[in-house]
Enzyme design. Structure first.
Site, mmCIF file in Angstrom:
data_model
loop_
_atom_site.group_PDB
_atom_site.id
_atom_site.type_symbol
_atom_site.label_atom_id
_atom_site.label_comp_id
_atom_site.label_asym_id
_atom_site.label_seq_id
_atom_site.Cartn_x
_atom_site.Cartn_y
_atom_site.Cartn_z
ATOM 1 C CE LYS A 1 14.108 -10.201 -11.958
ATOM 2 N NZ LYS A 1 15.223 -9.351 -12.433
ATOM 3 C CE LYS B 1 -13.043 -3.697 9.548
ATOM 4 N NZ LYS B 1 -11.667 -3.661 9.013
ATOM 5 C CG ASP C 1 -10.305 -6.737 9.719
ATOM 6 O OD1 ASP C 1 -9.671 -5.907 10.405
ATOM 7 O OD2 ASP C 1 -11.377 -6.475 9.152
ATOM 8 C CB ILE C 2 -4.637 -6.330 12.417
ATOM 9 C CG1 ILE C 2 -3.716 -7.215 11.565
ATOM 10 C CG2 ILE C 2 -4.011 -6.064 13.777
ATOM 11 C CD1 ILE C 2 -2.413 -6.543 11.169
ATOM 12 C CG LEU C 3 -9.650 -1.931 13.309
ATOM 13 C CD1 LEU C 3 -8.974 -1.257 14.488
ATOM 14 C CD2 LEU C 3 -10.036 -0.909 12.246
ATOM 15 C CG ASN D 1 -2.088 -0.905 1.107
ATOM 16 O OD1 ASN D 1 -2.303 -1.493 0.059
ATOM 17 N ND2 ASN D 1 -2.845 -1.038 2.175
#
Length: 420
Positions: A304, A358, A323-325, A225
C-alpha cells in the site's frame, strides 16, 4: 430433450390457437386473487390449451373446485391424500402430463416453500416432480412483495429457471396501492405464447462482455470505469431467451448470472482480453458491452502506497490497455461484432466514426454523464450499422437489450431476408 413419458404437442399454431395441443397444469394458491384463476382457465382454453387445475387447501376457501372443473372440463385436485387418485401415483402422472406448469396466483407462502424445496401439499409436490417449465405469477400485499425474504426467494427461483410473471402495480384488495397485483389473464397467456414460439437464435453462439475493468495501483487501490454491468447482463439474458448459447465475460460486478448463461469472471482489461480472444473464434456473435479501461498503471506497487505528507500528491504513469473490440473485429474468420459507444456529446457522429474505424457490424451508442447511462436501470440507445440506424427510446435496459438482440438477429440474415 424429449422423454417418452412427456407429452409433446403435435403442432404449434401462431394464429387463432397459439397453444393448440399444449397441456397446461394450473396451480392456484391461497389469496383473494384466486378468483382470477377462473378467467385464466377460460383464456388458456380459448388459446387452444388443455388445462387441468390443482388448488391448495387455502385456495379452495376462496374459489370452489367445482368452478374450475366446469371451466376446465376436468376434475380438480386439491390434496395428496386423494386415495382414488394416489392409488396410481396420480401426482406423478399429473407431473408427467404437463407441458407447462403455471402457478397463478402464487402467494408469498408458496414462493417461500418452492424456494426451499418443500413438498407439503399437492401443488408444491407437483412443482418438484415435473420436468415441464415452471412459471409463477405472484399476487400479494405490496409490503409482502417488497419484503427482503420474498425478494430473496424470487432470486433463488429465477436462478433455477423459474419464469416470474409480474406482478402488476395498482390498487389492492387490502386498500393499499403498489406492486403485488396478479397480472391479467391475457398478459399471462401472452407470456406463455411468447415463450413457446420458435426462437430466432436457436444454436447461435453469443459471446458477451459486461461490466467495468479494474486496474490495480497497489493491493488496496485501483482505477476503473463507472459501469454496473446491467446492460451487458441484460443482453446476455435476452440472447439466451432467444435460444442462443451464451458465454458472458464479466468484470467485477455484483449481479446474478442470467438463466442459461455460462459466466466467466475477470478483473482487469488484460484478463478480459484473454478470456474473450480464447472464445471469440468459436463464437457467431460478439457483443462488447463492457466498459473496458483504456489505461492501466505502468507499475503496480507491491505494498500500500503511503502519503509522504498531508498535502502530497500521487503521480501515476499510465500505459494503454489492449483494444479488445478492434482485435476481435480483425480476426479472420470473425464473429458478427457489436460495439458500444458511451459519449458525452455528438453521440451519433462519434459512434458512426467508431463503427467505421473498427470495422464493426453494429454499434449501440448512448449518451452518458450526470444521471445518464451508468448505474441506472434505464437507458436510451442509438443503433447504427453500415447503411442503417434505429433509435431506441429511453426504457428499461432489459427491454432495450431485447430490441438490440432482435436487430442483431435481423442483420445476420441474408440480405434478402432482412427487414427494417
Amino acid at each position: 430433450m424429449t422423454r417418452r413419458d412427456v407429452h409433446v404437442p403435435e403442432r404449434f399454431s401462431p394464429s387463432r390457437e397459439p397453444l393448440a395441443g399444449v397441456h397446461v397444469l394450473l396451480g392456484v394458491s391461497g389469496g383473494i386473487a384466486a378468483y382470477k384463476g377462473a378467467e385464466l382457465v377460460r383464456r388458456l382454453r380459448a388459446a387452444g390449451a388443455e388445462v387441468r387445475v390443482v388448488l391448495t387447501e387455502n385456495a379452495a376457501r376462496f374459489v370452489t373446485p367445482l368452478t374450475f372443473q366446469a371451466l376446465s372440463g376436468h376434475p380438480v385436485r386439491t390434496s395428496l391424500w386423494d386415495e382414488s387418485a394416489e392409488a396410481a401415483m396420480g401426482h406423478i402422472e399429473l407431473a408427467r402430463w404437463a407441458d407447462e406448469v403455471i402457478v397463478a396466483p402464487a402467494s408469498a407462502d408458496l414462493l417461500a416453500r418452492l424456494a426451499h424445496g418443500l413438498a407439503g401439499d399437492l401443488l408444491a409436490t407437483l412443482c418438484l416432480a415435473t420436468a415441464a417449465p415452471l412459471s409463477v405469477a405472484p399476487a400479494m400485499n405490496q409490503q409482502m412483495w417488497a419484503h427482503a425474504a420474498t425478494q430473496a426467494n424470487l432470486g433463488v427461483l429465477r436462478e433455477r429457471g423459474v419464469d416470474v410473471l409480474g406482478p402488476g402495480s395498482g390498487s389492492q384488495a387490502c386498500g393499499e396501492f403498489g406492486a403485488g397485483r396478479l397480472l391479467e389473464a391475457d398478459e399471462i397467456v401472452a407470456r406463455l405464447v411468447e415463450r413457446r414460439r420458435p426462437r430466432e437464435l436457436d444454436g447461435v453462439r453469443f459471446l458477451v462482455s459486461a461490466g467495468p475493468t479494474y486496474e490495480d495501483i497497489d493491493p488496496v487501490r485501483f482505477i476503473g470505469n463507472r459501469s454496473s454491468g446491467r446492460m451487458g447482463f441484460a443482453v446476455a439474458a435476452a440472447a439466451a431467451a432467444e435460444g442462443a448459447q451464451v458465454t458472458l465475460v464479466a468484470g467485477p460486478v455484483h449481479l446474478p448470472t442470467p438463466r442459461g448463461v455460462e459466466r466467466v469472471d475477470v478483473r482487469s482489461a488484460r484478463e478480459m482480453r484473454e478470456a474473450v480472444l480464447e472464445r471469440a473464434g468459436a463464437s457467431d456473435v460478439f457483443v462488447a458491452a463492457a466498459a473496458v479501461g483504456d489505461f492501466r498503471p505502468r507499475d503496480v506497487a507491491p505494498h500500500k502506497l503511503k502519503k509522504a505528507s498531508a498535502d502530497s500528491g500521487l503521480d501515476l504513469s499510465l500505459v494503454q490497455n489492449p483494444d479488445i473490440l478492434a482485435e476481435v473485429a480483425a480476426l479472420d474468420p470473425r464473429p458478427f461484432v457489436v460495439g458500444f459507444a458511451a459519449e458525452t456529446e455528438r453521440v451519433e457522429e462519434y459512434a458512426r466514426a467508431k463503427l467505421e474505424r473498427k470495422r464493426l457490424d453494429l454499434i449501440a451508442a448512448n449518451e452518458v454523464g450526470a444521471g445518464l447511462g451508468f448505474e441506472r436501470e434505464d437507458n436510451a440507445l442509438l443503433l447504427l450499422w453500415p447503411g442503417g440506424r434505429e433509435a431506441l427510446d429511453r426504457g428499461d435496459k432489459a427491454d432495450l437489450a431485447r430490441a438490440l438482440v432482435a436487430r442483431i438477429a435481423r442483420l445476420r440474415k441474408p440480405v434478402g431476408e432482412q427487414h427494417a
